[in-house]
Design a protein around this motif. Structure first.
Motif, PDB file in Angstrom:
ATOM      1  N   TYR A 233      -8.424  -0.108   2.151  1.00  0.00           N
ATOM      2  CA  TYR A 233      -7.851  -0.956   1.101  1.00  0.00           C
ATOM      3  C   TYR A 233      -7.534  -2.350   1.630  1.00  0.00           C
ATOM      4  N   THR A 234      -7.071  -2.422   2.854  1.00  0.00           N
ATOM      5  CA  THR A 234      -6.780  -3.729   3.450  1.00  0.00           C
ATOM      6  C   THR A 234      -8.060  -4.540   3.622  1.00  0.00           C
ATOM      7  N   ALA A 235      -9.144  -3.888   4.025  1.00  0.00           N
ATOM      8  CA  ALA A 235     -10.421  -4.577   4.181  1.00  0.00           C
ATOM      9  C   ALA A 235     -10.921  -5.105   2.840  1.00  0.00           C
ATOM     10  N   ALA A 236     -10.751  -4.301   1.779  1.00  0.00           N
ATOM     11  CA  ALA A 236     -11.168  -4.740   0.442  1.00  0.00           C
ATOM     12  C   ALA A 236     -10.345  -5.952  -0.003  1.00  0.00           C
ATOM     13  N   ALA A 237      -9.037  -5.895   0.227  1.00  0.00           N
ATOM     14  CA  ALA A 237      -8.166  -7.004  -0.157  1.00  0.00           C
ATOM     15  C   ALA A 237      -8.475  -8.254   0.660  1.00  0.00           C
TER      16      ALA A 237
ATOM     17  N   LEU B  92       0.821  -1.207   0.000  1.00  0.00           N
ATOM     18  CA  LEU B  92       0.000   0.000   0.000  1.00  0.00           C
ATOM     19  C   LEU B  92       0.856   1.258   0.000  1.00  0.00           C
ATOM     20  N   THR B  93       1.910   1.235   0.796  1.00  0.00           N
ATOM     21  CA  THR B  93       2.809   2.387   0.860  1.00  0.00           C
ATOM     22  C   THR B  93       3.514   2.599  -0.475  1.00  0.00           C
ATOM     23  N   ARG B  94       3.989   1.513  -1.076  1.00  0.00           N
ATOM     24  CA  ARG B  94       4.666   1.609  -2.372  1.00  0.00           C
ATOM     25  C   ARG B  94       3.711   2.105  -3.457  1.00  0.00           C
TER      26      ARG B  94
ATOM     27  N   GLN C  47      -1.702  -3.308  -7.522  1.00  0.00           N
ATOM     28  CA  GLN C  47      -2.371  -4.325  -6.703  1.00  0.00           C
ATOM     29  C   GLN C  47      -3.504  -3.775  -5.840  1.00  0.00           C
ATOM     30  N   PRO C  48      -3.287  -2.723  -5.058  1.00  0.00           N
ATOM     31  CA  PRO C  48      -4.393  -2.238  -4.218  1.00  0.00           C
ATOM     32  C   PRO C  48      -5.591  -1.792  -5.034  1.00  0.00           C
TER      33      PRO C  48
END
Length: 305
Positions: free
Chosen positions: A26-30, A13-15, A53-54
């Motif tokens: 975004y983490t919840a979606a993934a 996510l940071t990248r 990716q995100p």
């Protein structure tokens, strides 16, 4: 507990430049995708560029949440319309606390992707509560164009800054057809158990069958097997034709497109082998197939250097 597939996802996510306040969304979606579509998520994590990716997982999660909302609430227009209305308001700029919608809206903004595919898809999702199957295969083709193609284009358009133009969008239509034919085959047992007939009624009539003959064990195994082989042949033809879609992909997305095509082909092969067992149980994407796809990709990359 965070799925194993998302180990190190915060670094991704940071990248990708996802702001800290949105990383939880975004983490919840993934995580939703990792639970629902493990093999596809593994493919994205292994093959898609880190910066995509995100965004890919966010739009895929939105499509899957919308599809699940319709599938799990047959005839319940209130629930589906509420989700559709919430989505439209979020796309219009109203604040939302739903993590998938927060991620979707941000992705469309930063990827400079017009939201018309999401609007077309969510509008068509309202009709899914009244899904009544197809009389003919031509009706299936219309369903692909109006519902499945926008779903696919939400993720494809992320690769094109400024969104895919009409020519590019048309090039992806064969893959939308292939994906849906394979999906209907592999989910046939589940759909039948929920009263959803996804085999064109004309095909049943041509083989002197009715929907009642699709119960397992079927009283007409020979005719039903012929219909299932017909469905598999159509899916195989569509899948082979859709390989050209990989050539339409942006260079950074081509590996992912080839892998998705390969993965679905392996799922189709399992359907072809299953025969009448398709009436009894679903054919999910196997984790072993995802690993084989990853190995095939590694071999292609090795041979290209």
């Amino acid at each position: 507990m965070q799925p194993l597939l998302l180990t190190g996802y915060q670094r991704t996510l940071t990248r990708a430049g996802i702001p800290s306040p949105l990383q939880a969304a975004y983490t919840a979606a993934a995580a939703y995708m990792a639970r629902r579509e493990r093999a596809l998520t593994l493919t994205v994590r292994h093959l898609a560029p880190h910066e995509l990716q995100p965004h890919l997982l966010a739009v895929l999660a939105f499509g899957c949440v919308s599809d699940d909302t319709a599938d799990h609430n047959p005839g319940n227009t209130t629930t589906v319309n509420a989700w559709a209305d919430h989505t439209i308001k979020a796309l219009d700029g109203s604040p939302t606390t739903h993590p998938v919608l927060r991620a979707l809206v941000h992705t469309l903004l930063v990827r400079k992707t017009p939201d018309h595919w999401a609007r077309i898809f969510i509008t068509r999702t309202r009709d899914e509560t009244h899904f009544d199957g197809f009389d003919t295969d031509d009706e299936f083709a219309a369903y692909v164009r109006s519902y499945v193609h926008p779903f696919l284009m939400m993720s494809v358009a992320v690769q094109y800054p400024g969104a895919a133009d009409d020519r590019q969008a048309e090039e992806w239509l064969p893959l939308a057809e292939a994906l849906q034919r394979i999906d209907f085959l592999s989910d046939l047992a589940d759909d039948l158990s929920q009263g959803r007939l996804t085999i064109p009624r004309q095909d049943l009539t041509d083989h002197h069958l009715t929907p009642c003959d699709l119960a397992f064990p079927t009283p007409s195994p020979r005719q039903v097997a012929e219909v299932l082989r017909l469905m598999c042949r159509r899916a195989r033809t569509a899948h082979e034709a859709s390989l050209a879609c990989a050539d339409a992909a942006a260079p950074t997305y081509r590996r992912m497109a080839l892998a998705a095509w390969d993965l679905q082909g392996r799922r189709l092969a399992r359907c072809e082998t299953a025969g009448l067992q398709l009436l009894r149980r679903a054919v999910p994407v196997a984790k072993t197939d995802a690993l084989r796809v990853a190995v095939s990709d590694a071999i292609r990359q090795w041979n290209s250097h």
